[in-house]
Write an enzyme that holds these catalytic residues in place. Structure first.
Site, short mmCIF file in Angstrom:
data_model
loop_
_atom_site.label_atom_id
_atom_site.label_comp_id
_atom_site.label_asym_id
_atom_site.label_seq_id
_atom_site.Cartn_x
_atom_site.Cartn_y
_atom_site.Cartn_z
N ASP C 31 0.79 -1.24 0.00
CA ASP C 31 0.00 0.00 0.00
C ASP C 31 0.82 1.29 0.00
O ASP C 31 0.38 2.29 0.57
CB ASP C 31 -0.97 0.00 1.20
CG ASP C 31 -2.00 -1.11 1.09
OD1 ASP C 31 -2.03 -1.83 0.08
OD2 ASP C 31 -2.80 -1.24 2.03
N LYS C 119 -6.09 -5.20 -3.60
CA LYS C 119 -6.72 -5.84 -2.46
C LYS C 119 -7.87 -4.99 -1.93
O LYS C 119 -7.93 -3.79 -2.20
CB LYS C 119 -5.70 -6.14 -1.36
CG LYS C 119 -5.09 -4.92 -0.66
CD LYS C 119 -3.86 -5.39 0.11
CE LYS C 119 -3.31 -4.44 1.13
NZ LYS C 119 -4.19 -3.87 2.13
N ALA C 147 2.84 0.47 4.40
CA ALA C 147 2.03 1.19 5.37
C ALA C 147 0.62 0.59 5.40
O ALA C 147 0.19 -0.03 4.44
CB ALA C 147 1.95 2.67 4.98
N THR C 148 -0.09 0.79 6.51
CA THR C 148 0.44 1.27 7.76
C THR C 148 0.86 0.08 8.63
O THR C 148 0.28 -0.99 8.54
CB THR C 148 -0.60 2.10 8.56
OG1 THR C 148 -1.69 1.24 8.95
CG2 THR C 148 -1.16 3.22 7.67
N CYS C 152 -2.38 -2.57 7.50
CA CYS C 152 -2.20 -3.58 6.47
C CYS C 152 -0.89 -4.34 6.61
O CYS C 152 -0.81 -5.51 6.24
CB CYS C 152 -2.34 -2.94 5.10
SG CYS C 152 -4.01 -2.25 4.90
#
Lengths: 218, 218, 218, 218
Positions: C31, C119, C147-148, C152
């Protein structure tokens, strides 16, 4: 359209590739519990030859230190864990945890170190930690034996390829309660999901794979 | 053993129960993308009647505010996400993200609010968040349409019952590239995983189910 | 009870073992899309140093031909696929498929062959085919960046160990919008799920691992 | 940055929404087996108050005919099924199938109809068929009790929201071996995954939910 014509259509569509043996195979014996191997039980059929062929593969695999894993279908007494499947297959109600029907057929000579994965669905990967076990063992290829070809074997092979494993089905090591679904599902498996091979071929191929085994990383 | 004898064996084994419609059905259209519905494409076949029957079910379902979800198989340009399946079915390499082949067949009139789940494997539930979507919508029954019967439809139905959903397959709404695997898989589905029904029957049954719909909790 | 006293309790309980690098590591960047790395966006925070440290690890890993995989959270326009999570974190509604917010931060220099897994949940393994990709690549160890930390990254590490993979978290390569949850989750990860290490240590260890790489079986 | 400042940052980011009770709740008791509730065991701690609060919730839920499900962590004698997790948490080796340590704490008065899901990982949904059971029961909300807050409870709540279920954690019904991770994880859960509530509030809310229960479809 006959099965022969189907073959032709599939060839044009580019189906039926080979996965072939990888580096670290394991043997997975699907549902060869007494409930399936005893012809007298509701879900059972005469799987004597399947059990014998599987025992041969197991002997060779144990000699080569390949991991061996069994599965059994088993439910709680009140069947809360059987879900919707119970509606389609009321006979699974027989497969109670603790009953002799859910024990692995003694002719397979299961050893203490060989785990039995308890499953509730068709696929050996559904609702179990089998993927985690295979990954932790660095397995990349699964030799699938057991019953029934049109049920739990097929579902397991589909889930194996979906999860990134090579699935190989030795033809003599899988069986079913009726010949037509058995053959139809071997056809589907070989065309789309895993390799259906003769046991003798597999035993020959395994020799060099076993010779090349290195221990999994610690 | 013939298919007729198989029926008899299955009856003795207590297979073939009914799941029946639950309270909140949704329609799931599996892989009716151009790659499968265009007979000129490698994986395609003539699915005109399947598309037409599915469109009929979609019309009725939209009128009744049932959720409608599509799936498509699609991969990255370099196929890193196709895994081992690519070995068995090299033709899936055609199904690239962004290509017209992975778009839903326009004859189905997909509406903006109807999600397309991108999948990488056979089952619509594998490697997707379809279960989460169905659960969040309080769906308990899935009407499965699409292609192919012996591939993604079968795998999806097996995963639906494993996950606790009732799967119903309207016979006219599923199709395959060859008749023999189509029929063999409808047989397996109806015997062990979901109900195979005639579209007309289903449309009749849906009327009362739709009338009884209450909104999902906020 | 303070964090120092917690350490003591954990030592008595026998927590905090090491998983250590296996044979085939891959880098997973969780992410680091613009939605999370741009401090001006609702879910974003200042992750400049995390991005820089991750870029360093990526350079070294690409030189060594280790697989590199990115994830991004992205939803359909009508958010049907966001499920119940949307209730807890309404800000995820910003992360629409096709928006620049869901693209990987350009400072990471993503190469065409490096897949982006889309996702819908916290874990990179939930509702995705990441396990299948890792297995097909014979990966046994995942170096987790991104992150974070308290969201995640943590969820991904838990799912990795559950699935049989070794997870290693280079401390400089993960970040969060607030320091307290960042530290609390690094503590949990290191005690129970994966190894939290310094980037320099990891780079040193990687050298010999990379030197020993053999190609995955064909 | 302190926890109070964290609160402020999270409010700006739009975290901390409410999932609230849905229509059909179930109670899930995570790992309140003797191995965790007996302070003398390696993984255990003093959870007497957690057990008592959970027993109160169970009494009320049984009166209202809500489904009650327990989990326990348990492994085969040779630990083949413990995977990589065993490296981080060697103490789980104590939790052998058949040992009194993996039995549910007798103070919870488990009834014969209440299933015990055997799990191998942190999340009660990983490697189990819990999702299938919840779906087959039409459950939309899960009241999560048990231990440890920073381990299996947190992992379970994350998986529940990912799968489309509302997770509600009555604060008095969860516990941990150390206070700092307990509080840090309740903070994360409440901000991002499920609602952390007081038991009394929950019992009040449950009254009207139970009164509105209609039986699940047959």
């Amino acid at each position: 359209m006959s099965w022969a014509e189907t073959d032709e259509v599939y060839q044009i569509a580019g189906l039926g590739g080979r996965v072939a043996l990888g580096r670290r195979p394991a043997v997975l014996v699907v549902d060869l519990s007494n409930g399936f191997t005893d012809p007298a039980s509701a879900l059972g059929s005469d799987l004597g030859e399947v059990v014998a062929a599987t025992a041969t593969l197991l002997d060779r695999s144990r000699d080569g230190d390949l991991p061996v894993i069994f599965t059994t279908v088993a439910y709680e007494a009140n069947l809360t864990d059987a879900g919707i499947w119970l509606r389609k297959m009321p006979a699974i109600a027989e497969l109670k945890l603790g009953s002799p029907l859910v024990e692995i057929d003694a002719r397979l000579g299961r050893r203490p170190g060989e785990p039995v994965v308890v499953k509730k669905g068709a696929s050996a990967l559904f609702g179990t930690n089998l993927v985690a076990m295979l990954t932790a063992l660095s397995v990349d290829t699964v030799l699938v034996c057991g019953a029934t070809t049109s049920g739990c074997v097929r579902a397991t092979v589909v889930d194996l390829v979906q999860n990134g494993f090579r699935a190989i089905v030795p033809r003599e090591c899988v069986g079913d309660r009726a010949a037509a679904p058995h053959e139809a599902n071997l056809f589907d498996i070989d065309a789309k999901y895993g390799d259906v091979v003769l046991l003798d071929e597999l035993l020959t191929d395994l020799r060099s794979t076993i010779a090349a085994q290195t221990p999994a990383p610690r």
